[in-house]
Scaffold this active site. Structure first.
Site, PDB file in Angstrom:
ATOM      1  N   TYR A 173      42.248  44.757  39.140  1.00 50.60           N
ATOM      2  CA  TYR A 173      41.555  45.391  38.004  1.00 50.60           C
ATOM      3  C   TYR A 173      41.480  46.905  38.192  1.00 50.60           C
ATOM      4  O   TYR A 173      41.915  47.672  37.337  1.00 50.60           O
ATOM      5  CB  TYR A 173      40.147  44.794  37.880  1.00 50.60           C
ATOM      6  CG  TYR A 173      39.337  45.300  36.708  1.00 50.60           C
ATOM      7  CD1 TYR A 173      38.241  46.141  36.912  1.00 50.60           C
ATOM      8  CD2 TYR A 173      39.659  44.941  35.411  1.00 50.60           C
ATOM      9  CE1 TYR A 173      37.492  46.600  35.848  1.00 50.60           C
ATOM     10  CE2 TYR A 173      38.916  45.392  34.333  1.00 50.60           C
ATOM     11  CZ  TYR A 173      37.832  46.223  34.563  1.00 50.60           C
ATOM     12  OH  TYR A 173      37.080  46.690  33.495  1.00 50.60           O
ATOM     13  N   GLU A 175      43.123  49.031  40.273  1.00 47.73           N
ATOM     14  CA  GLU A 175      44.436  49.710  40.292  1.00 47.73           C
ATOM     15  C   GLU A 175      45.156  49.474  38.961  1.00 47.73           C
ATOM     16  O   GLU A 175      45.905  50.335  38.485  1.00 47.73           O
ATOM     17  CB  GLU A 175      45.284  49.213  41.464  1.00 47.73           C
ATOM     18  CG  GLU A 175      44.724  49.551  42.828  1.00 47.73           C
ATOM     19  CD  GLU A 175      44.734  51.062  43.131  1.00 47.73           C
ATOM     20  OE1 GLU A 175      45.465  51.826  42.481  1.00 47.73           O
ATOM     21  OE2 GLU A 175      43.976  51.467  44.021  1.00 47.73           O
ATOM     22  N   GLY A 176      44.951  48.301  38.376  1.00 52.42           N
ATOM     23  CA  GLY A 176      45.568  48.025  37.073  1.00 52.42           C
ATOM     24  C   GLY A 176      45.144  49.045  36.049  1.00 52.42           C
ATOM     25  O   GLY A 176      45.961  49.603  35.308  1.00 52.42           O
ATOM     26  N   LYS A 177      43.847  49.357  36.028  1.00 55.53           N
ATOM     27  CA  LYS A 177      43.342  50.337  35.058  1.00 55.53           C
ATOM     28  C   LYS A 177      43.822  51.748  35.427  1.00 55.53           C
ATOM     29  O   LYS A 177      44.076  52.577  34.558  1.00 55.53           O
ATOM     30  CB  LYS A 177      41.811  50.294  35.006  1.00 55.53           C
ATOM     31  CG  LYS A 177      41.255  49.058  34.310  1.00 55.53           C
ATOM     32  CD  LYS A 177      41.547  49.058  32.815  1.00 55.53           C
ATOM     33  CE  LYS A 177      40.852  47.907  32.119  1.00 55.53           C
ATOM     34  NZ  LYS A 177      41.103  47.852  30.676  1.00 55.53           N
ATOM     35  N   VAL A 215      27.037  43.069  37.081  1.00 55.85           N
ATOM     36  CA  VAL A 215      25.734  43.320  37.699  1.00 55.85           C
ATOM     37  C   VAL A 215      24.564  43.066  36.743  1.00 55.85           C
ATOM     38  O   VAL A 215      23.614  42.357  37.085  1.00 55.85           O
ATOM     39  CB  VAL A 215      25.682  44.753  38.298  1.00 55.85           C
ATOM     40  CG1 VAL A 215      25.874  45.827  37.239  1.00 55.85           C
ATOM     41  CG2 VAL A 215      24.386  44.963  39.071  1.00 55.85           C
ATOM     42  N   VAL A 216      24.656  43.583  35.516  1.00 51.70           N
ATOM     43  CA  VAL A 216      23.486  43.467  34.620  1.00 51.70           C
ATOM     44  C   VAL A 216      23.306  42.021  34.159  1.00 51.70           C
ATOM     45  O   VAL A 216      22.189  41.477  34.190  1.00 51.70           O
ATOM     46  CB  VAL A 216      23.627  44.420  33.408  1.00 51.70           C
ATOM     47  CG1 VAL A 216      22.441  44.243  32.455  1.00 51.70           C
ATOM     48  CG2 VAL A 216      23.709  45.878  33.882  1.00 51.70           C
ATOM     49  N   SER A 217      24.413  41.366  33.812  1.00 53.31           N
ATOM     50  CA  SER A 217      24.277  39.968  33.333  1.00 53.31           C
ATOM     51  C   SER A 217      23.816  39.085  34.491  1.00 53.31           C
ATOM     52  O   SER A 217      23.025  38.158  34.304  1.00 53.31           O
ATOM     53  CB  SER A 217      25.605  39.466  32.756  1.00 53.31           C
ATOM     54  OG  SER A 217      26.647  39.653  33.693  1.00 53.31           O
ATOM     55  N   PHE A 219      21.776  39.994  36.870  1.00 57.55           N
ATOM     56  CA  PHE A 219      20.331  40.270  37.018  1.00 57.55           C
ATOM     57  C   PHE A 219      19.531  39.500  35.971  1.00 57.55           C
ATOM     58  O   PHE A 219      18.567  38.790  36.274  1.00 57.55           O
ATOM     59  CB  PHE A 219      20.108  41.773  36.872  1.00 57.55           C
ATOM     60  CG  PHE A 219      18.669  42.205  36.988  1.00 57.55           C
ATOM     61  CD1 PHE A 219      17.946  42.551  35.854  1.00 57.55           C
ATOM     62  CD2 PHE A 219      18.035  42.224  38.238  1.00 57.55           C
ATOM     63  CE1 PHE A 219      16.616  42.937  35.951  1.00 57.55           C
ATOM     64  CE2 PHE A 219      16.700  42.606  38.341  1.00 57.55           C
ATOM     65  CZ  PHE A 219      15.994  42.956  37.206  1.00 57.55           C
TER      66      PHE A 219
END
Ligand SMILES: O=c1ccn([C@@H]2O[C@H](COP(=O)(O)OP(=O)(O)O[C@H]3OC[C@@H](O)[C@H](O)[C@H]3O)[C@@H](O)[C@H]2O)c(=O)[nH]1
Length: 236
Positions: A173, A175-177, A215-217, A219
């Site tokens: 992800y 390096e892909g981006k 991270v937020v989901s 939490f």
């Protein structure tokens, strides 16, 4: 939002000449826009905004992590088209702008098939840039804060090159981006394509998968489950 500027733009050619129809009043009000990954969390909210702004919208999505349910209110609308399409295959549609969001963003999903993830980022972005060149469209790439890797400076300026691991389990992800951003700038410099890049940091909101693994989901999901546990745990 990163736009070509400074030395990035040193040798850029002028953009390809778009169709003369592009600038007539009619086409301006009916601009044709392709949204790849438009059935996803962010993409579907973008589609809502574009449709509310009277645009003609085509969504191409392979439903790997997105859902038609996110777009159900637009299905059947005369200015809306939905195509089941994997961006690792070429797509030829006459459009004026491309928003390229197709990519699994959740670590759970992008680590499920890392080779497919990097193919989507590299081949998918190449296909969308080839389309932009062919039809003279402007193209936006949704990139990510992961391009900074494990940053050594805080907060990160857009000019920061990052501190990255090219061989980790998340590199498909990250390096892909990064490659996708490189391709965007190379098409801009070599072919004059108009580009925009948005490096999205932790997002959350309606239509995000609750077990998305970000991270937020995480939490919120844990907080909800703790509440449920507390509701069922008999008070001693
Ligand atoms: O190969 C693929 C993988 C994914 N997709 C689609 O792309 C969409 C991605 O949406 P998700 O809800 O998973 O993720 P998000 O909307 O949060 O991600 C968004 O922000 C982070 C960026 O890296 C992503 O490119 C952007 O889509 C989904 O609809 C998924 O089905 C493809 O069309 N092709």
């Amino acid at each position: 939002m990163a736009q070509p500027n400074g030395d990035h733009n040193a040798a850029a050619k002028p953009p390809p000449t778009p169709s003369p129809l592009r600038f007539s009043k009619f086409f301006q009000s009916n601009m044709r826009i392709l949204v790849t990954g438009g059935a996803g969390f962010i993409g579907s909210h973008l589609v809502d905004k574009l449709m509310e702004n009277e645009k003609n919208v085509i969504v191409a999505d392979n439903y790997f992590t997105g859902s038609k349910d996110n777009l159900k209110k637009w299905i059947g609308h005369p200015r809306f088209e939905l195509i089941r399409h994997d961006v690792t295959e070429p797509l030829l549609v006459e459009v004026d702008q491309i928003y390229h969001l197709a990519c699994p963003a959740s670590p759970i999903f992008y680590k499920y098939n890392p080779v497919k993830t990097i193919k989507t980022n590299v081949i998918g972005t190449l296909n969308m840039l080839g389309l932009a060149k062919r039809v003279g469209a402007r193209i936006l790439l949704t990139s990510t804060s992961e391009v900074y890797g494990d940053p050594l400076i805080h907060p990160q300026e857009e000019s920061y090159w990052g501190n990255v691991n090219p061989i980790g389990v998340r590199s498909c992800y990250d390096e892909g981006k990064r490659v996708a951003e490189t391709l965007m700038f190379d098409y801009h410099r070599q072919h004059g394509i108009e580009i925009r890049i948005a490096r999205i940091f932790n997002t959350y909101g309606p239509r995000m998968n609750i077990d998305d693994g970000r991270v937020v989901s995480n939490f919120i999901a844990q907080a909800l489950r703790i509440n449920q546990w507390l509701d069922y745990t008999p008070l001693s």
